[in-house]
Design a protein around this motif. Structure first.
Motif, short mmCIF file in Angstrom:
data_model
loop_
_atom_site.label_atom_id
_atom_site.label_comp_id
_atom_site.label_asym_id
_atom_site.label_seq_id
_atom_site.Cartn_x
_atom_site.Cartn_y
_atom_site.Cartn_z
N VAL A 19 0.69 -1.23 -0.07
CA VAL A 19 0.05 0.07 -0.12
C VAL A 19 0.92 1.10 -0.01
CG1 VAL A 19 -1.84 1.44 1.28
CG2 VAL A 19 -1.65 -1.18 1.27
N SER A 20 0.49 2.07 -0.84
CA SER A 20 1.40 3.43 -0.89
C SER A 20 0.35 4.59 -0.98
CB SER A 20 2.49 3.56 -2.01
OG SER A 20 1.51 3.72 -3.20
N TYR A 21 0.78 5.55 -0.28
CA TYR A 21 -0.01 6.79 -0.24
C TYR A 21 0.79 7.97 -0.98
CZ TYR A 21 -2.44 4.25 3.30
OH TYR A 21 -2.72 3.14 3.98
N GLN A 22 -0.08 8.71 -1.86
CA GLN A 22 0.78 9.93 -2.50
C GLN A 22 0.77 10.78 -1.44
OE1 GLN A 22 2.40 10.61 -5.53
NE2 GLN A 22 2.14 8.31 -5.95
N LEU A 23 1.81 11.40 -0.80
CA LEU A 23 1.95 12.57 0.09
C LEU A 23 2.90 13.73 -0.24
CD1 LEU A 23 1.86 10.28 3.24
CD2 LEU A 23 -0.07 11.48 2.36
N PRO A 24 2.86 14.80 -0.08
CA PRO A 24 3.93 15.84 -0.13
C PRO A 24 5.26 15.62 0.32
CG PRO A 24 2.04 16.87 1.17
CD PRO A 24 1.69 15.47 0.80
N ALA A 25 6.32 15.71 -0.44
CA ALA A 25 7.58 15.69 0.11
C ALA A 25 7.91 16.87 1.15
CB ALA A 25 8.79 15.24 -1.11
N GLU A 26 8.77 16.71 2.06
CA GLU A 26 9.19 17.81 2.57
C GLU A 26 10.75 18.06 2.38
OE1 GLU A 26 7.35 19.51 4.87
OE2 GLU A 26 8.69 20.34 6.47
N PHE A 27 11.18 17.29 1.18
CA PHE A 27 12.45 17.33 0.80
C PHE A 27 12.72 17.43 -0.52
CE2 PHE A 27 11.03 13.04 0.45
CZ PHE A 27 11.68 12.66 -0.69
N ASP A 28 14.28 17.69 -0.96
CA ASP A 28 14.37 18.13 -2.27
C ASP A 28 15.24 16.51 -2.62
OD1 ASP A 28 13.68 20.43 -3.11
OD2 ASP A 28 14.71 21.22 -1.76
N TRP A 29 15.34 16.18 -3.81
CA TRP A 29 15.89 15.09 -4.31
C TRP A 29 16.49 15.30 -5.70
CZ3 TRP A 29 18.21 11.59 -1.36
CH2 TRP A 29 18.84 10.42 -1.84
N PRO A 30 17.15 16.09 -5.90
CA PRO A 30 17.76 16.76 -7.28
C PRO A 30 18.31 15.82 -8.13
CG PRO A 30 19.19 17.67 -5.52
CD PRO A 30 18.14 16.58 -4.72
N ARG A 31 19.03 14.69 -7.82
CA ARG A 31 19.64 13.87 -8.67
C ARG A 31 19.08 12.85 -9.01
NH1 ARG A 31 25.33 12.00 -6.70
NH2 ARG A 31 23.78 10.78 -5.71
N SER A 32 18.44 12.61 -10.16
CA SER A 32 17.77 11.28 -10.61
C SER A 32 18.61 10.18 -10.84
CB SER A 32 17.04 11.61 -11.82
OG SER A 32 18.02 11.74 -12.87
N GLY A 33 18.36 8.97 -10.35
CA GLY A 33 19.11 7.88 -10.61
C GLY A 33 18.48 6.74 -11.69
N SER A 34 19.38 5.70 -11.87
CA SER A 34 19.08 4.89 -12.90
C SER A 34 18.31 3.53 -12.34
CB SER A 34 20.53 4.21 -13.59
OG SER A 34 21.08 3.69 -12.55
N ARG A 42 14.67 5.42 3.19
CA ARG A 42 13.91 5.54 4.53
C ARG A 42 13.20 6.70 5.02
NH1 ARG A 42 19.39 3.13 5.19
NH2 ARG A 42 18.96 3.16 2.82
N ALA A 43 12.08 6.66 5.70
CA ALA A 43 11.36 8.14 5.61
C ALA A 43 10.40 8.07 6.85
CB ALA A 43 10.65 8.55 4.41
N GLY A 44 9.98 9.19 7.01
CA GLY A 44 8.90 9.39 8.00
C GLY A 44 7.75 10.34 7.75
N LEU A 45 6.97 10.57 8.68
CA LEU A 45 6.10 11.77 8.54
C LEU A 45 6.23 12.85 9.40
CD1 LEU A 45 2.73 9.51 7.48
CD2 LEU A 45 4.37 10.77 5.65
N ARG A 46 5.97 14.02 8.94
CA ARG A 46 5.83 15.14 9.84
C ARG A 46 4.76 16.02 9.39
NH1 ARG A 46 11.64 17.15 10.98
NH2 ARG A 46 11.35 18.10 8.89
N ASP A 47 3.73 16.28 10.21
CA ASP A 47 2.55 17.00 9.81
C ASP A 47 1.93 16.77 8.37
OD1 ASP A 47 2.88 18.34 12.04
OD2 ASP A 47 4.09 20.12 10.99
N GLY A 48 1.98 15.29 8.15
CA GLY A 48 1.37 14.73 6.68
C GLY A 48 2.36 14.82 5.63
N ARG A 49 3.44 15.26 5.81
CA ARG A 49 4.61 15.45 4.76
C ARG A 49 5.79 14.50 5.02
NH1 ARG A 49 3.63 20.65 2.39
NH2 ARG A 49 5.58 21.02 1.41
N VAL A 50 6.24 13.90 3.90
CA VAL A 50 7.23 12.90 3.86
C VAL A 50 8.94 13.55 4.37
CG1 VAL A 50 8.47 11.15 2.69
CG2 VAL A 50 5.82 11.57 2.40
N VAL A 51 9.39 13.31 5.25
CA VAL A 51 10.67 13.47 5.62
C VAL A 51 11.65 12.45 5.45
CG1 VAL A 51 9.86 15.76 7.00
CG2 VAL A 51 10.31 13.41 8.20
N LEU A 52 12.92 12.52 5.08
CA LEU A 52 13.73 11.77 4.90
C LEU A 52 14.29 11.36 6.50
CD1 LEU A 52 15.71 12.43 1.66
CD2 LEU A 52 13.70 10.97 1.80
#
Lengths: 399, 399
Positions: free
Chosen positions: B325-340, B346-356
């Motif tokens: 099960v996955s939920y679409q939630l707003p990210a509280e972080f930037d991940w500027p480098r795409s990978g292959s 690993r992440a948690g939630l803070r006020d409904g937003r995803v934090v690493l």
């Protein structure tokens, strides 16, 4: 009574109890238990710099020589070995997980190494200090707090505890919870149903939920509709149990034996919660053992257990995280009529949107089986499709 | 290999096995087991019309008379009683959960009834047919499919099964899963750490995860770095187990004894998954028992278990819902480098937003303890704070 207020009274009552005794358990038996003390690391993890690859370890200052001529391979280090210091100007054959020898500061993967005819290892590209090295203490620093007291142990937490060499862990002893049902109409499944009777389903919902939370269950059966017998049964359960949970409304009604016994011989506060399903909720006490009285409707029993009893139990265990997890997700339904109570509807997800799952009457449990969680419609509010609503997955409510 | 493709091969391999034997378990022991057959209702639930309130049951056609003069109270029906048919032109005192007498079609709550001096019950407002009546079959219709085969039983499902009178249920027998670790560097927690050694943490992560999923665990310990011993140990485990799970990469490396034994005496497919952490993953077989080989890095072991092994296990048990099960939630972080590769952070939630949550190296498990789930960064994509990302809570991944 607003649900928040009820919950805060319940949690304050839970905190007034003495802490549960501490059990020292082997890790294999500790899943789902609550840490009684922080876990402090006695070691770095990893305990030494080690190789992230199968390859060759060298000092990056020798890289130039390694590219031009190659370096002599002066030792072979497999995982689990204690290497000798690297002879200057040489490299070491090394395998994933093996400790880096003193004097080396990087590893080149074997795919980027050419072995010359005379056995030298030649780099085919540049290397950086630290490359392919997992540094000592990268995961955990010795002396740091690995896990806080009050954490309910998940599989990865057991792994983390093992990684610092601990084979046992101090946890709070689970609560002994007596489960009783009330109602002369109740018959246990497996028996024949006489006219006017119904099967006792709440007992199984409650036992299952308590099992999921790792508590010890004392099966108190169905309380008879007789004050002397009810009192005797409660007394016996109160002696064994840390908590009694009843289902089947304690009410002010004439036909409510449990309520009468609690009023006369114990204590009882009857709350009309501003929640649907689940309005009548009791916080009582008999012979010094607290009693939580849940409403008898099957969906109300489930909802009040998840929203009120679970945080109460976890608080008594010293758990540091007792809130129900909810996700703001778009509704796939309309709920045009606002109510005077917070309403928890049984719901599921379809393509990330919340859909209602069947009959929402508080007597109907099957819709909770069709769904995967609850959606909250706050008192006084309405919902139009597409608006965000708080969705509480059952997996989180039983975690 | 894309993760989807690996998962689909794994699930098709899982489906190729014979179905697990069926166990007939008492409901109290059935939590977390997978239904072997649909549960069909042999009764309506509720089995008869009954009162949702403490009050008075009447026929709504007598309401006018009830308002003007009042109705005689001709019987008293408590829960569990079998009522006699209602005498026309009278009403019945009735309590919550009690069966409605034949001839009555509604209940007025006691707060809206006035008892006259001569003992008649007078309505103080209008009533509707069906009011405060929980109709027979409202929750479940006799003959209907209550729960589908393949459902993993949750507390409310046990309640639903009990509500139709079933005390036992047919479920698939859990898998016997042997857990082995590889690597000469491994030492079990509790022992002293010699130079070059590390503690075996994966074993505990895996045992915990298998316990959460209700499987039977066979502890296979640490495989020795010796082909004859490894082969003998695998043979013994293969005889007892439905599945072997190893951690510690099966690789093409020289120092990989398990891989050599599988290649020579069994079968082995080594996949380079487009996933981070968790690239090397093995689907093997030894003496007809399948072996899933997980990478040795602790975070990679956890992630590949949750994303690949869990659905494989549940599929072998005939489970009808194996997706994470996955939920679409707003990210509280930037991940500027795409990978292959698809990256699970690993992440948690803070006020409904995803934090690493801390260090994302695949050797680091402690960040999985600090977090409450995983966030997926799809191969080739980047994330800016505020954008929606798929969050997979651990509670759902271990459900």
């Amino acid at each position: 009574m607003p649900v928040d207020q009820a919950l805060s009274q319940l949690l304050s009552s839970a905190r007034s109890h003495a802490a549960q005794p501490v059990d020292d358990l082997p890790l294999e038996q500790a899943l789902g238990h609550v840490l009684a003390a922080p876990v402090i690391a006695a070691h770095d993890v990893p305990p030494w710099d080690n190789s992230a690859m199968d390859g060759y370890a060298l000092n990056s200052s020798d890289a130039e020589q390694a590219r031009r001529q190659g370096l002599q391979v002066s030792q072979r280090i497999t995982a689990g070995m204690a290497p000798t210091p690297l002879q200057p100007g040489t490299c070491a054959r090394i395998f994933t997980g093996a400790p880096l020898p003193a004097g080396a500061d990087c590893v080149e993967m074997q795919e980027n190494i050419e072995l010359t005819d005379n056995g030298l290892a030649r780099l085919i590209q540049a290397v950086q200090p630290g490359q392919n090295v997992r540094p000592q203490g990268q995961d955990v620093r010795s002396g740091s707090t690995l896990l806080p007291a009050g954490l309910r142990l998940r599989p990865q937490d057991l792994g983390v505890i093992a990684s610092v060499g601990l084979a046992r862990v101090a946890v709070r002893r689970p609560l002994r919870v007596a489960v009783v049902s009330t109602g002369d109409e109740l018959v246990e499944p497996g028996a024949a149903l006489l006219p006017g009777q119904i099967y006792n389903s709440n007992r199984f919902t409650l036992i299952g939920a308590l099992q999921r939370l790792g508590q010890q269950i004392i099966d108190g059966g169905i309380l008879p509709d007789d004050k002397a017998q009810t009192s005797a049964r409660l007394r016996a359960l109160a002696e064994q149990a840390d908590l009694i949970i009843s289902s089947g409304g304690v009410s002010v009604g004439e036909a409510d034996c449990l309520g009468q016994v609690l009023r006369e011989q114990g204590e009882v506060a009857l709350w009309k919660l501003a929640i649907k399903p689940g309005k009548p909720f009791t916080l009582g006490r008999f012979a010094d053992t607290p009693l939580l009285g849940l409403p008898g409707n099957p969906a109300a029993t489930l909802v009040t257990f998840l929203l009120l009893v679970r945080p109460y139990l976890l608080t008594r265990l010293g758990c540091n995280q007792v809130d129900a997890v909810s996700y703001q997700l778009p509704a796939e339904f309309d709920w045009p009529r606002s109510g005077s109570r917070d309403e928890y509807l049984r719901a599921g997800l379809r393509d990330g949107r919340v859909v209602l799952s069947g009959n929402q009457s508080s007597g109907v449990l099957s819709s909770a089986s069709q769904g995967s969680g609850l959606v909250l419609i706050t008192a006084g509010s309405t919902v139009a499709a597409g608006e965000s609503v708080p969705f509480l997955p059952f997996s989180g409510l039983l975690d």
